[in-house]
Write a protein that holds these residues in place. Sequence first.
Motif, PDB file in Angstrom:
ATOM      1  N   PRO A   1       0.848  -1.185   0.000  1.00  0.00           N
ATOM      2  CA  PRO A   1       0.000   0.000   0.000  1.00  0.00           C
ATOM      3  C   PRO A   1       0.891   1.245   0.000  1.00  0.00           C
ATOM      4  O   PRO A   1       1.881   1.298   0.725  1.00  0.00           O
ATOM      5  CB  PRO A   1      -0.780  -0.111   1.310  1.00  0.00           C
ATOM      6  CG  PRO A   1      -0.694  -1.566   1.685  1.00  0.00           C
ATOM      7  CD  PRO A   1       0.658  -2.007   1.188  1.00  0.00           C
ATOM      8  N   SER A   2       0.537   2.235  -0.838  1.00  0.00           N
ATOM      9  CA  SER A   2       1.376   3.425  -0.947  1.00  0.00           C
ATOM     10  C   SER A   2       0.551   4.591  -1.473  1.00  0.00           C
ATOM     11  O   SER A   2      -0.261   4.409  -2.385  1.00  0.00           O
ATOM     12  CB  SER A   2       2.533   3.175  -1.909  1.00  0.00           C
ATOM     13  OG  SER A   2       3.171   4.404  -2.249  1.00  0.00           O
ATOM     14  N   PRO A   3       0.782   5.811  -0.946  1.00  0.00           N
ATOM     15  CA  PRO A   3       0.046   6.975  -1.479  1.00  0.00           C
ATOM     16  C   PRO A   3       0.399   7.245  -2.938  1.00  0.00           C
ATOM     17  O   PRO A   3      -0.333   7.904  -3.654  1.00  0.00           O
ATOM     18  CB  PRO A   3       0.479   8.125  -0.568  1.00  0.00           C
ATOM     19  CG  PRO A   3       1.683   7.677   0.150  1.00  0.00           C
ATOM     20  CD  PRO A   3       1.663   6.188   0.171  1.00  0.00           C
TER      21      PRO A   3
ATOM     22  N   GLY B   1       4.050  -0.177   5.227  1.00  0.00           N
ATOM     23  CA  GLY B   1       5.052   0.816   5.602  1.00  0.00           C
ATOM     24  C   GLY B   1       4.529   1.784   6.635  1.00  0.00           C
ATOM     25  O   GLY B   1       3.331   1.836   6.918  1.00  0.00           O
ATOM     26  N   ARG B   2       5.465   2.523   7.224  1.00  0.00           N
ATOM     27  CA  ARG B   2       5.136   3.618   8.135  1.00  0.00           C
ATOM     28  C   ARG B   2       6.101   4.763   7.828  1.00  0.00           C
ATOM     29  O   ARG B   2       6.780   4.734   6.803  1.00  0.00           O
ATOM     30  CB  ARG B   2       5.259   3.163   9.602  1.00  0.00           C
ATOM     31  CG  ARG B   2       4.040   2.406  10.090  1.00  0.00           C
ATOM     32  CD  ARG B   2       2.970   3.341  10.612  1.00  0.00           C
ATOM     33  NE  ARG B   2       1.640   2.756  10.562  1.00  0.00           N
ATOM     34  CZ  ARG B   2       0.584   3.327  11.167  1.00  0.00           C
ATOM     35  NH1 ARG B   2       0.753   4.429  11.862  1.00  0.00           N
ATOM     36  NH2 ARG B   2      -0.619   2.791  11.037  1.00  0.00           N
TER      37      ARG B   2
ATOM     38  N   GLU C   1       7.708   7.953   6.383  1.00  0.00           N
ATOM     39  CA  GLU C   1       7.480   8.534   5.049  1.00  0.00           C
ATOM     40  C   GLU C   1       7.399   7.440   3.982  1.00  0.00           C
ATOM     41  O   GLU C   1       7.105   7.724   2.832  1.00  0.00           O
ATOM     42  CB  GLU C   1       8.610   9.506   4.704  1.00  0.00           C
ATOM     43  CG  GLU C   1       8.636  10.759   5.574  1.00  0.00           C
ATOM     44  CD  GLU C   1       7.299  11.478   5.578  1.00  0.00           C
ATOM     45  OE1 GLU C   1       6.766  11.724   6.676  1.00  0.00           O
ATOM     46  OE2 GLU C   1       6.769  11.764   4.486  1.00  0.00           O
ATOM     47  N   GLY C   2       7.662   6.221   4.381  1.00  0.00           N
ATOM     48  CA  GLY C   2       7.612   5.138   3.403  1.00  0.00           C
ATOM     49  C   GLY C   2       8.804   4.193   3.550  1.00  0.00           C
ATOM     50  O   GLY C   2       9.610   4.304   4.470  1.00  0.00           O
TER      51      GLY C   2
ATOM     52  N   VAL D   1      -0.180  -0.177  -4.579  1.00  0.00           N
ATOM     53  CA  VAL D   1      -1.541   0.330  -4.776  1.00  0.00           C
ATOM     54  C   VAL D   1      -1.903   1.386  -3.734  1.00  0.00           C
ATOM     55  O   VAL D   1      -1.391   1.385  -2.617  1.00  0.00           O
ATOM     56  CB  VAL D   1      -2.570  -0.815  -4.696  1.00  0.00           C
ATOM     57  CG1 VAL D   1      -2.440  -1.764  -5.876  1.00  0.00           C
ATOM     58  CG2 VAL D   1      -2.485  -1.533  -3.374  1.00  0.00           C
TER      59      VAL D   1
ATOM     60  N   LEU E   1      -5.281   3.365  -1.863  1.00  0.00           N
ATOM     61  CA  LEU E   1      -6.722   3.262  -1.604  1.00  0.00           C
ATOM     62  C   LEU E   1      -7.465   4.465  -2.174  1.00  0.00           C
ATOM     63  O   LEU E   1      -8.621   4.375  -2.522  1.00  0.00           O
ATOM     64  CB  LEU E   1      -7.003   3.178  -0.108  1.00  0.00           C
ATOM     65  CG  LEU E   1      -6.912   1.830   0.583  1.00  0.00           C
ATOM     66  CD1 LEU E   1      -7.637   1.901   1.916  1.00  0.00           C
ATOM     67  CD2 LEU E   1      -7.482   0.709  -0.252  1.00  0.00           C
ATOM     68  N   GLY E   2      -6.809   5.610  -2.217  1.00  0.00           N
ATOM     69  CA  GLY E   2      -7.499   6.813  -2.696  1.00  0.00           C
ATOM     70  C   GLY E   2      -6.696   8.051  -2.411  1.00  0.00           C
ATOM     71  O   GLY E   2      -5.631   7.984  -1.782  1.00  0.00           O
TER      72      GLY E   2
ATOM     73  N   TYR F   1      -6.163  10.476  -0.385  1.00  0.00           N
ATOM     74  CA  TYR F   1      -6.165  11.037   0.970  1.00  0.00           C
ATOM     75  C   TYR F   1      -4.974  10.391   1.672  1.00  0.00           C
ATOM     76  O   TYR F   1      -4.450   9.375   1.217  1.00  0.00           O
ATOM     77  CB  TYR F   1      -7.472  10.734   1.707  1.00  0.00           C
ATOM     78  CG  TYR F   1      -7.940   9.316   1.535  1.00  0.00           C
ATOM     79  CD1 TYR F   1      -8.852   8.997   0.532  1.00  0.00           C
ATOM     80  CD2 TYR F   1      -7.439   8.284   2.323  1.00  0.00           C
ATOM     81  CE1 TYR F   1      -9.261   7.689   0.339  1.00  0.00           C
ATOM     82  CE2 TYR F   1      -7.854   6.979   2.146  1.00  0.00           C
ATOM     83  CZ  TYR F   1      -8.771   6.690   1.143  1.00  0.00           C
ATOM     84  OH  TYR F   1      -9.167   5.388   0.950  1.00  0.00           O
ATOM     85  N   VAL F   2      -4.568  10.954   2.792  1.00  0.00           N
ATOM     86  CA  VAL F   2      -3.311  10.516   3.419  1.00  0.00           C
ATOM     87  C   VAL F   2      -3.568   9.701   4.687  1.00  0.00           C
ATOM     88  O   VAL F   2      -4.295  10.143   5.579  1.00  0.00           O
ATOM     89  CB  VAL F   2      -2.437  11.737   3.763  1.00  0.00           C
ATOM     90  CG1 VAL F   2      -1.156  11.293   4.438  1.00  0.00           C
ATOM     91  CG2 VAL F   2      -2.122  12.523   2.492  1.00  0.00           C
TER      92      VAL F   2
ATOM     93  N   ASN G   1      -1.595   7.209   7.804  1.00  0.00           N
ATOM     94  CA  ASN G   1      -0.310   7.238   8.518  1.00  0.00           C
ATOM     95  C   ASN G   1       0.561   6.030   8.218  1.00  0.00           C
ATOM     96  O   ASN G   1       1.722   5.968   8.620  1.00  0.00           O
ATOM     97  CB  ASN G   1      -0.537   7.322  10.033  1.00  0.00           C
ATOM     98  CG  ASN G   1      -1.036   8.692  10.439  1.00  0.00           C
ATOM     99  OD1 ASN G   1      -0.716   9.691   9.774  1.00  0.00           O
ATOM    100  ND2 ASN G   1      -1.856   8.735  11.468  1.00  0.00           N
TER     101      ASN G   1
ATOM    102  N   GLY H   1       0.448   1.745   6.085  1.00  0.00           N
ATOM    103  CA  GLY H   1      -0.203   0.834   5.160  1.00  0.00           C
ATOM    104  C   GLY H   1      -1.181  -0.137   5.778  1.00  0.00           C
ATOM    105  O   GLY H   1      -1.898  -0.842   5.057  1.00  0.00           O
TER     106      GLY H   1
ATOM    107  N   ALA I   1      -4.985   0.301   4.974  1.00  0.00           N
ATOM    108  CA  ALA I   1      -5.156  -0.027   3.551  1.00  0.00           C
ATOM    109  C   ALA I   1      -5.105  -1.544   3.350  1.00  0.00           C
ATOM    110  O   ALA I   1      -5.929  -2.116   2.626  1.00  0.00           O
ATOM    111  CB  ALA I   1      -4.079   0.653   2.726  1.00  0.00           C
TER     112      ALA I   1
END
Length: 239
Positions: A87-89, A113-114, A116-117, A135, A137-138, A140-141, A143, A145, A148
């Motif tokens: 999961p990733s922004p 992850g937690r 900044e990544g 991937v 989720l959308g 929005y941010v 904190n 993975g 997600a």
Amino acid sequence: MRLDYLSIFPGYFDVLGISLLGKAAVNGLVDVYAHDLRDWTHDRHRTVDDTPCGGGAGMVMKPDPWGEAFDEIIGTEPDPSVHVVFPSPSGEPFTQSVAHDLSSVERIVFCCGRYEGIDHRVIDYARSMWTVHEVSLGDYVLNGGEVAALAITEAVVRLVPGFMGNPQSLAEESFSAGQDGLLEYPLFTRPVSWRGLDVPEVLMSGHHGRIAKWRRDESIRLTRERRPDLTDSDVSARH
Ligand SMILES: N#Cc1c(-c2ccc3ccn(Cc4cccnc4)c3c2)n[nH]c1N
């Protein structure tokens, strides 16, 4: 289906023992394993992060613990049948189509992850070994993975054959292929009148053709109002 979760907060995944997912685990449909990434650290503080190369705010997750965890949990030989989800922004949109594709996979490893990544080399290494899905989720941010991963898990496992009591209900949902990319129509049940609000008469008519038309019209109306992005010209013409 085996599901593994790598996280510094493995407790997030205790919830997977509840409700339908818990039942699926009991029925042997899914096997769930949560792992604490810190178990693959070797210093007194069980350090998993460090400052970003090139400067910048926040911290980045070190590659070493991930690599050692991969070796123990997945193995050291390439295997494209293993799907690794990050999961990733900055990931590709997670959609019902991706959920459907993953629902037929035998093994999924979620890398949560937690900070900044995760050091990008972890993802590059995973791509060299397994089938990787980065991937989001959308827009929005979050904190990390974990939330997600839980959402993706629910979207995927509910599509596994034998999981849902009534698979027909899957076909009529929003975003399902059977809905032609339209949003689901409004739903009603008894009582017919509730606080001055009545169930639409057509739904009580017993006329299946009219009911089907009302539902289709409502799906089209809702989709045009709320999700014009889901209606392409061809779909609009058909509707
Ligand atoms: N999927 C997904 C996501 C995430 C997400 C997923 C994993 C991580 C690991 C760390 N963070 C915090 C973070 C915040 C901001 C910038 N960079 C990182 C994550 C956010 N945020 N939003 C989504 N749709």
